[in-house]
Design a protein around this motif. Structure first.
Motif, mmCIF file in Angstrom:
data_model
loop_
_atom_site.group_PDB
_atom_site.id
_atom_site.type_symbol
_atom_site.label_atom_id
_atom_site.label_comp_id
_atom_site.label_asym_id
_atom_site.label_seq_id
_atom_site.Cartn_x
_atom_site.Cartn_y
_atom_site.Cartn_z
ATOM 1 N N LYS A 211 0.833 -1.193 0.000
ATOM 2 C CA LYS A 211 0.000 0.000 0.000
ATOM 3 C C LYS A 211 0.876 1.255 0.000
ATOM 4 O O LYS A 211 0.576 2.230 -0.700
ATOM 5 N N ALA A 212 1.977 1.216 0.757
ATOM 6 C CA ALA A 212 2.886 2.364 0.820
ATOM 7 C C ALA A 212 3.495 2.663 -0.548
ATOM 8 O O ALA A 212 3.724 3.825 -0.897
ATOM 9 N N PHE A 213 3.745 1.621 -1.329
ATOM 10 C CA PHE A 213 4.310 1.809 -2.673
ATOM 11 C C PHE A 213 3.339 2.595 -3.547
ATOM 12 O O PHE A 213 3.735 3.544 -4.245
ATOM 13 N N LEU A 214 2.052 2.221 -3.533
ATOM 14 C CA LEU A 214 1.066 2.942 -4.348
ATOM 15 C C LEU A 214 0.839 4.346 -3.811
ATOM 16 O O LEU A 214 0.614 5.287 -4.585
ATOM 17 N N ALA A 215 0.883 4.497 -2.487
ATOM 18 C CA ALA A 215 0.732 5.828 -1.898
ATOM 19 C C ALA A 215 1.851 6.754 -2.375
ATOM 20 O O ALA A 215 1.619 7.931 -2.682
ATOM 21 N N ASP A 216 3.064 6.235 -2.455
ATOM 22 C CA ASP A 216 4.197 7.020 -2.927
ATOM 23 C C ASP A 216 4.018 7.423 -4.388
ATOM 24 O O ASP A 216 4.327 8.557 -4.776
ATOM 25 N N LEU A 217 3.501 6.493 -5.210
ATOM 26 C CA LEU A 217 3.217 6.826 -6.606
ATOM 27 C C LEU A 217 2.204 7.960 -6.703
ATOM 28 O O LEU A 217 2.394 8.924 -7.448
ATOM 29 N N LEU A 218 1.122 7.842 -5.959
ATOM 30 C CA LEU A 218 0.054 8.844 -6.012
ATOM 31 C C LEU A 218 0.570 10.208 -5.558
ATOM 32 O O LEU A 218 0.293 11.231 -6.205
ATOM 33 N N GLU A 219 1.341 10.223 -4.488
ATOM 34 C CA GLU A 219 1.843 11.482 -3.935
ATOM 35 C C GLU A 219 2.886 12.141 -4.833
ATOM 36 O O GLU A 219 3.111 13.351 -4.742
ATOM 37 N N SER A 220 3.496 11.364 -5.726
ATOM 38 C CA SER A 220 4.515 11.941 -6.617
ATOM 39 C C SER A 220 3.911 12.814 -7.709
ATOM 40 O O SER A 220 4.624 13.562 -8.384
ATOM 41 N N LYS A 221 2.602 12.692 -7.939
ATOM 42 C CA LYS A 221 1.871 13.532 -8.899
ATOM 43 C C LYS A 221 2.503 13.517 -10.298
ATOM 44 O O LYS A 221 2.613 14.537 -10.957
ATOM 45 N N GLY A 222 2.914 12.334 -10.708
ATOM 46 C CA GLY A 222 3.423 12.183 -12.066
ATOM 47 C C GLY A 222 4.922 12.042 -12.169
ATOM 48 O O GLY A 222 5.436 11.650 -13.229
ATOM 49 N N GLU A 223 5.642 12.350 -11.114
ATOM 50 C CA GLU A 223 7.092 12.186 -11.152
ATOM 51 C C GLU A 223 7.473 10.712 -11.251
ATOM 52 O O GLU A 223 8.494 10.356 -11.840
#
Length: 243
Positions: A211-223
């Motif tokens: 879940k933390a991996f997907l949260a990091d993706l989402l929070e990166s906002k495209g980076e």
């Protein structure tokens, strides 16, 4: 006169909704049917595009015409000229202010997946997941990440012409005898957004990503980009909501 229609289609043999040169599209076969009735060069406007092999139970489109026939007869007339994998479910007259895309307030997509033994008769309509069981509880917990208003740039294909900020109202995941249904309702979805979100959730359900991996993706906002895109044949445009 503006006519609104609700259409269902089997996307298996289409290259998507949008008309393309030398490719079979849903838009093209519907416009050809309408033009045979009106003798005009009618262009239809949908609530949104679907990709190759993606299905729809209740896609919505509208078109303008000078042809004066009873609005309820459009359903029967258009269906007469359509192939068997497309069907008009409803037709009605609407005001000039209605637009199939811009008047929509939310959309609902369903994604179907099977963890059961491979079934060749379902291969075009349910993703035949080949890697064993999925953790339903883990996926449901992870799905909460996406509910609310977020920048989904990491979970879609986008250009500079439109915002990647979207609101997802809820995501429900249901399992029944090895069949999973992912239900996503939001104010709109960018290209591949549903498939990337579901693809990420599948990775969590398979315990390959956290879940933390997907949260990091989402929070990166495209980076950082989601590299997991669920197969198209399991996806259905289920409903388009209007005021």
């Amino acid at each position: 006169m503006r006519i609104q229609c609700v259409v269902s289609y089997d996307g298996t043999k289409f290259y998507g909704w949008q008309k393309q040169p030398d490719k079979r599209s849903v838009q093209e076969v519907i416009e050809c049917a309408i033009n045979k009735i009106t003798g005009e060069h009618n262009v239809i406007h949908s609530s949104g595009r679907t990709d190759a092999k993606v299905h729809a139970h209740n896609q919505v489109f509208h078109f303008d015409t000078q042809k004066d026939i009873a609005f309820k007869q459009w359903k029967r007339a258009i269906n007469h000229f359509l192939p068997e994998d497309v069907y008009i479910k409803e037709s009605k007259r609407v005001g000039e202010e209605f637009h199939a895309r811009y008047s929509a307030i939310k959309k609902e997509y369903h994604y179907l997946l099977s963890t059961n033994e491979y079934n060749p008769f379902e291969r075009d309509y349910i993703y035949q997941y080949p890697y064993g069981k999925l953790d339903l509880e883990a996926m449901c917990d992870c799905a909460k990440l996406f509910v609310g208003t977020h920048d989904f740039a990491s979970f879609c294909v986008y250009d500079q012409l439109g915002t990647t900020i979207r609101t997802i109202y809820h995501i429900d995941i249901i399992e029944n005898d090895g069949y999973f249904t992912f239900k996503l309702v939001g104010d709109g979805f960018r290209r591949y957004m549903v498939r990337m979100i579901v693809g990420g959730l599948i990775q969590v359900g398979a315990h390959r990503r956290s879940k933390a991996f997907l949260a990091d993706l989402l929070e990166s906002k495209g980076e950082k980009k989601c590299l997991f895109k669920a197969e198209p044949q399991g996806l259905y445009l289920e409903h388009v909501y209007y005021e």
